[in-house]
Design a protein around this motif. Sequence first.
Motif, PDB file in Angstrom:
ATOM      1  N   LEU A   8       0.840  -1.194   0.000  1.00 24.14           N
ATOM      2  CA  LEU A   8       0.000   0.000   0.000  1.00 24.14           C
ATOM      3  C   LEU A   8       0.877   1.247   0.000  1.00 24.14           C
ATOM      4  CD1 LEU A   8      -2.749   1.473   0.457  1.00 24.14           C
ATOM      5  CD2 LEU A   8      -2.362   1.112   2.898  1.00 24.14           C
ATOM      6  N   LYS A   9       0.575   2.174  -0.894  1.00 25.57           N
ATOM      7  CA  LYS A   9       1.307   3.442  -0.945  1.00 25.57           C
ATOM      8  C   LYS A   9       0.369   4.535  -0.438  1.00 25.57           C
ATOM      9  CE  LYS A   9       4.282   2.252  -4.850  1.00 25.57           C
ATOM     10  NZ  LYS A   9       4.085   0.848  -4.757  1.00 25.57           N
ATOM     11  N   VAL A  10       0.828   5.267   0.576  1.00 27.51           N
ATOM     12  CA  VAL A  10       0.030   6.337   1.166  1.00 27.51           C
ATOM     13  C   VAL A  10       0.855   7.617   1.137  1.00 27.51           C
ATOM     14  CG1 VAL A  10      -1.158   7.172   3.231  1.00 27.51           C
ATOM     15  CG2 VAL A  10      -1.138   4.727   2.716  1.00 27.51           C
ATOM     16  N   ASN A  42      -2.711  -4.051  -0.978  1.00 25.10           N
ATOM     17  CA  ASN A  42      -1.351  -3.876  -1.484  1.00 25.10           C
ATOM     18  C   ASN A  42      -1.274  -3.422  -2.937  1.00 25.10           C
ATOM     19  OD1 ASN A  42      -0.223  -4.463   0.966  1.00 25.10           O
ATOM     20  ND2 ASN A  42      -0.028  -6.631   0.537  1.00 25.10           N
ATOM     21  N   THR A  43      -2.412  -3.270  -3.601  1.00 28.42           N
ATOM     22  CA  THR A  43      -2.399  -2.762  -4.972  1.00 28.42           C
ATOM     23  C   THR A  43      -2.792  -1.288  -5.032  1.00 28.42           C
ATOM     24  OG1 THR A  43      -4.703  -3.359  -5.424  1.00 28.42           O
ATOM     25  CG2 THR A  43      -3.017  -5.018  -5.914  1.00 28.42           C
ATOM     26  N   LEU A  44      -3.142  -0.706  -3.892  1.00 28.94           N
ATOM     27  CA  LEU A  44      -3.674   0.660  -3.871  1.00 28.94           C
ATOM     28  C   LEU A  44      -2.600   1.721  -3.675  1.00 28.94           C
ATOM     29  CD1 LEU A  44      -6.801   0.178  -1.593  1.00 28.94           C
ATOM     30  CD2 LEU A  44      -6.700   0.145  -4.092  1.00 28.94           C
ATOM     31  N   ARG A  45      -2.876   2.876  -4.236  1.00 29.17           N
ATOM     32  CA  ARG A  45      -2.102   4.083  -3.973  1.00 29.17           C
ATOM     33  C   ARG A  45      -3.119   5.127  -3.534  1.00 29.17           C
ATOM     34  NH1 ARG A  45       0.812   8.012  -8.243  1.00 29.17           N
ATOM     35  NH2 ARG A  45       1.498   9.535  -6.710  1.00 29.17           N
ATOM     36  N   ILE A  46      -2.945   5.670  -2.345  1.00 35.19           N
ATOM     37  CA  ILE A  46      -3.917   6.606  -1.783  1.00 35.19           C
ATOM     38  C   ILE A  46      -3.221   7.920  -1.430  1.00 35.19           C
ATOM     39  CG2 ILE A  46      -5.558   7.021   0.092  1.00 35.19           C
ATOM     40  CD1 ILE A  46      -5.849   3.937   0.252  1.00 35.19           C
ATOM     41  N   THR A  47      -3.728   8.993  -1.982  1.00 33.73           N
ATOM     42  CA  THR A  47      -3.253  10.329  -1.643  1.00 33.73           C
ATOM     43  C   THR A  47      -4.325  10.989  -0.789  1.00 33.73           C
ATOM     44  OG1 THR A  47      -2.038  10.508  -3.730  1.00 33.73           O
ATOM     45  CG2 THR A  47      -2.514  12.562  -2.565  1.00 33.73           C
ATOM     46  N   ALA A  71      -7.101   3.202 -17.238  1.00 35.92           N
ATOM     47  CA  ALA A  71      -8.381   2.956 -16.564  1.00 35.92           C
ATOM     48  C   ALA A  71      -8.277   1.898 -15.470  1.00 35.92           C
ATOM     49  CB  ALA A  71      -9.433   2.549 -17.584  1.00 35.92           C
ATOM     50  N   ARG A  72      -7.204   1.118 -15.456  1.00 37.56           N
ATOM     51  CA  ARG A  72      -7.045   0.097 -14.412  1.00 37.56           C
ATOM     52  C   ARG A  72      -6.332   0.643 -13.179  1.00 37.56           C
ATOM     53  NH1 ARG A  72      -4.386  -3.649 -18.652  1.00 37.56           N
ATOM     54  NH2 ARG A  72      -2.859  -2.149 -18.009  1.00 37.56           N
ATOM     55  N   SER A  73      -5.999   1.911 -13.204  1.00 44.06           N
ATOM     56  CA  SER A  73      -5.270   2.532 -12.109  1.00 44.06           C
ATOM     57  C   SER A  73      -6.023   2.345 -10.789  1.00 44.06           C
ATOM     58  CB  SER A  73      -5.114   4.025 -12.392  1.00 44.06           C
ATOM     59  OG  SER A  73      -4.688   4.704 -11.239  1.00 44.06           O
ATOM     60  N   LYS A  74      -5.277   2.085  -9.753  1.00 50.28           N
ATOM     61  CA  LYS A  74      -5.875   1.984  -8.417  1.00 50.28           C
ATOM     62  C   LYS A  74      -5.322   3.100  -7.539  1.00 50.28           C
ATOM     63  CE  LYS A  74      -7.390  -2.710  -8.508  1.00 50.28           C
ATOM     64  NZ  LYS A  74      -7.247  -4.037  -8.000  1.00 50.28           N
ATOM     65  N   HIS A  75      -5.287   4.306  -8.104  1.00 51.77           N
ATOM     66  CA  HIS A  75      -4.850   5.482  -7.376  1.00 51.77           C
ATOM     67  C   HIS A  75      -6.106   6.256  -6.971  1.00 51.77           C
ATOM     68  CE1 HIS A  75      -2.446   9.519  -7.356  1.00 51.77           C
ATOM     69  NE2 HIS A  75      -2.832   9.145  -6.157  1.00 51.77           N
ATOM     70  N   TYR A  76      -6.253   6.465  -5.680  1.00 53.89           N
ATOM     71  CA  TYR A  76      -7.429   7.141  -5.147  1.00 53.89           C
ATOM     72  C   TYR A  76      -6.987   8.371  -4.368  1.00 53.89           C
ATOM     73  CZ  TYR A  76      -9.612   2.923  -6.656  1.00 53.89           C
ATOM     74  OH  TYR A  76     -10.040   1.895  -7.446  1.00 53.89           O
ATOM     75  N   ARG A  77      -7.841   9.362  -4.359  1.00 50.37           N
ATOM     76  CA  ARG A  77      -7.566  10.625  -3.671  1.00 50.37           C
ATOM     77  C   ARG A  77      -8.680  10.859  -2.666  1.00 50.37           C
ATOM     78  NH1 ARG A  77      -9.355  15.684  -6.105  1.00 50.37           N
ATOM     79  NH2 ARG A  77      -8.659  17.362  -4.757  1.00 50.37           N
ATOM     80  N   ILE A  78      -8.270  11.162  -1.449  1.00 45.89           N
ATOM     81  CA  ILE A  78      -9.224  11.508  -0.398  1.00 45.89           C
ATOM     82  C   ILE A  78      -8.919  12.942   0.029  1.00 45.89           C
ATOM     83  CG2 ILE A  78      -9.981  11.043   1.965  1.00 45.89           C
ATOM     84  CD1 ILE A  78      -9.266   8.102   1.494  1.00 45.89           C
ATOM     85  N   VAL A  79      -9.940  13.783   0.015  1.00 39.72           N
ATOM     86  CA  VAL A  79      -9.797  15.164   0.479  1.00 39.72           C
ATOM     87  C   VAL A  79     -10.517  15.255   1.815  1.00 39.72           C
ATOM     88  CG1 VAL A  79     -10.326  17.579   0.006  1.00 39.72           C
ATOM     89  CG2 VAL A  79      -9.710  16.050  -1.878  1.00 39.72           C
ATOM     90  N   LEU A  80      -9.817  15.781   2.824  1.00 38.28           N
ATOM     91  CA  LEU A  80     -10.376  15.937   4.167  1.00 38.28           C
ATOM     92  C   LEU A  80     -10.273  17.396   4.589  1.00 38.28           C
ATOM     93  CD1 LEU A  80      -8.512  12.970   5.899  1.00 38.28           C
ATOM     94  CD2 LEU A  80     -10.878  12.979   5.115  1.00 38.28           C
ATOM     95  N   ARG A  81     -11.258  17.839   5.348  1.00 40.44           N
ATOM     96  CA  ARG A  81     -11.158  19.174   5.940  1.00 40.44           C
ATOM     97  C   ARG A  81     -10.027  19.128   6.971  1.00 40.44           C
ATOM     98  NH1 ARG A  81     -15.201  22.555   4.713  1.00 40.44           N
ATOM     99  NH2 ARG A  81     -17.129  21.647   3.958  1.00 40.44           N
ATOM    100  N   ARG A  82      -9.141  20.099   6.903  1.00 40.67           N
ATOM    101  CA  ARG A  82      -7.972  20.087   7.787  1.00 40.67           C
ATOM    102  C   ARG A  82      -8.302  20.463   9.222  1.00 40.67           C
ATOM    103  NH1 ARG A  82      -5.135  25.377   5.277  1.00 40.67           N
ATOM    104  NH2 ARG A  82      -6.410  26.898   6.367  1.00 40.67           N
TER     105      ARG A  82
END
Length: 173
Positions: A8-10, A42-47, A71-82
């Motif tokens: 997992l990449k974070v 283990n296949t995910l990349r999360i920013t 299109a097979r990318s498993k890169h996800y982005r999460i935006v949070l209020r700081r």
Amino acid sequence: MGGARRELKVEVLRRGGEDRDALVEHVVREVCRGLMSSRLCNTLRITVECRATTLASGKHGKATWTPVVDARSKHYRIVLRRDLDEGTLVRTIAHELRHVEQYARGRLRHGTKGRVGGRFWRPDTGPATFHPYASTDYRTSPWEVEAREAEPLGATIARLRRSRAAREERCAA
């Protein structure tokens, strides 16, 4: 013999506000382990972006799929209020990571049917159904109900982390 070991990449990005990057990364890793199989995790990349946002009023976060290369990318982005308090922050991370899991497994996706935009939802059993944006109640949609059920996991992980830190502090004294 095999290729490089996947994991997992974070990445945590912060624009101003309190430095809670280590907490955010820890909670993301632990919640992923609790919600998903190791293989998927283990296949995910999360920013994760912690910032003042343009999210709708009352929303704490948002998860999106980021097509980086294909299109097979498993890169996800999460935006949070700081400016979220720690309890709300960890519950929101767990909630948004449930959406990441739904996207990654193909259970939730945005699309159109005819000329109507909406979401396709595929429950664990049964066929996918289409939910138009205009006529779908956000609070009772099945993907939101499922994501809210994941929120206590984030709170549990944060509580365990705090108790571990307190124990280590007592032992050091």
